[in-house]
Motif scaffolding. Sequence first.
Motif, short mmCIF file in Angstrom:
data_model
loop_
_atom_site.label_atom_id
_atom_site.label_comp_id
_atom_site.label_asym_id
_atom_site.label_seq_id
_atom_site.Cartn_x
_atom_site.Cartn_y
_atom_site.Cartn_z
N THR A 188 0.81 -1.22 0.00
CA THR A 188 0.00 0.00 0.00
C THR A 188 0.85 1.27 0.00
OG1 THR A 188 -0.10 -0.37 2.37
CG2 THR A 188 -2.04 -0.98 1.12
N SER A 189 2.18 1.14 -0.05
CA SER A 189 3.03 2.35 -0.09
C SER A 189 2.71 3.16 -1.34
CB SER A 189 4.51 1.97 -0.09
OG SER A 189 4.85 1.37 1.13
N LEU A 190 2.68 4.48 -1.18
CA LEU A 190 2.25 5.35 -2.28
C LEU A 190 3.34 5.45 -3.34
CD1 LEU A 190 0.67 8.19 -0.14
CD2 LEU A 190 -0.50 6.33 -1.30
N PRO A 191 2.97 5.74 -4.59
CA PRO A 191 3.98 5.98 -5.63
C PRO A 191 4.89 7.13 -5.20
CG PRO A 191 1.78 5.84 -6.59
CD PRO A 191 1.60 5.85 -5.11
N GLY A 192 6.19 6.90 -5.29
CA GLY A 192 7.13 7.96 -4.91
C GLY A 192 7.45 8.02 -3.42
N GLN A 193 6.78 7.16 -2.63
CA GLN A 193 7.01 7.22 -1.18
C GLN A 193 8.38 6.65 -0.83
OE1 GLN A 193 3.92 5.41 1.20
NE2 GLN A 193 5.13 5.53 3.06
N VAL A 194 9.13 7.39 -0.01
CA VAL A 194 10.45 6.93 0.41
C VAL A 194 10.30 6.00 1.60
CG1 VAL A 194 12.67 7.67 1.37
CG2 VAL A 194 11.57 9.02 -0.42
N THR A 195 10.83 4.79 1.47
CA THR A 195 10.85 3.82 2.58
C THR A 195 12.25 3.22 2.66
OG1 THR A 195 10.25 1.91 1.25
CG2 THR A 195 8.43 3.22 2.08
N GLN A 196 12.46 2.33 3.61
CA GLN A 196 13.77 1.70 3.75
C GLN A 196 14.18 0.95 2.49
OE1 GLN A 196 16.04 1.39 6.39
NE2 GLN A 196 14.96 3.05 7.40
#
Lengths: 252, 68
Positions: free
Chosen positions: A135-143
Amino acid sequence: MVVFDKPHALNDMPFHYCPGCTHGIIHRLVAEVLDELGIEGRTIGIAPVGCSVMAYDYFNCDMIEAAHGRAPAIATGVKRSDPENHVVFTYQGDGDLASIGMAETVHAAARNENITVIFVNNAIYGMTGGQMAPTSLPGQVTQTSPYGRDVNHCGYPIRVCEMLAQLEGPEYLERVTVNSVKNIRAAKKAIKKAFQNQLDGKGFSLVEVVSSCPTNWGMTPQAALKWIDDNMLPYYPLGVYKDRSAAKEETK
Amino acid sequence: MAKLTFKTDYCKGCGLCVDACPKKLLQLAKDKINKKRHHPAEITDEAACVGCASCAMMCPDCIIKVER
């Protein structure tokens, strides 16, 4: 006169969640609904794997800890063993329900299993340290997406309510959020309806709660609530996605 | 007049209650530290509180009891 106090269905154990995590609010809403419907004694909750893995410590009703993603399958068994008396809910995050547990979720919905699912969507794997979730958004920065989620490489986030709404099975699907007092009231109404549907024998009810993760999003709790409004809600619009009983009433 | 009771040692100092109060009566106590090593929330002017319970609704740790 007491206007507000901790609901009876929550015990005195302090939550282990990070400061400002909205899991606590959602736990409380579920507990308030159990109190109001007077079903605490016959409710069995199914805890997931994820941040809310220790939800069984906080609720006064009986709880079972499921293997990762398998909460709807266990809920099916518990509910079918005594459909008249058991009230069964699962409490799952997005890494649990929308990733490893997708099959269980979809099939429980397709069978219109008479259970209540509380789906907490915070667009990230919180417990394991902030990896990219379905469900992470497009462009979302994660690990695991340090340059932002690249949709050409990782695909697009899954909108669970919209997807399940395509099935004939489910009775009630609604997406709510808890980033303001007004939205919390609306969320409680939706959760209450989801439990009432089960008591009325109507079938599968899922409430998706758009939630925050200040720690892994890397912002203050206040900024995280605003981030929900600015970024999450445009991709995950609030609303009722399926309400079969209401639709039947209208066609009458 | 409303009465607010805080379970101070459960507070994680997230400050969501501070923002939720429509009359801006809450603050994080900068001169206090609780068992969890956070600055706990406190009310500055209890006489002005109308007991709307917005702070308690917003509190993720359910530490606020509101009486009216």
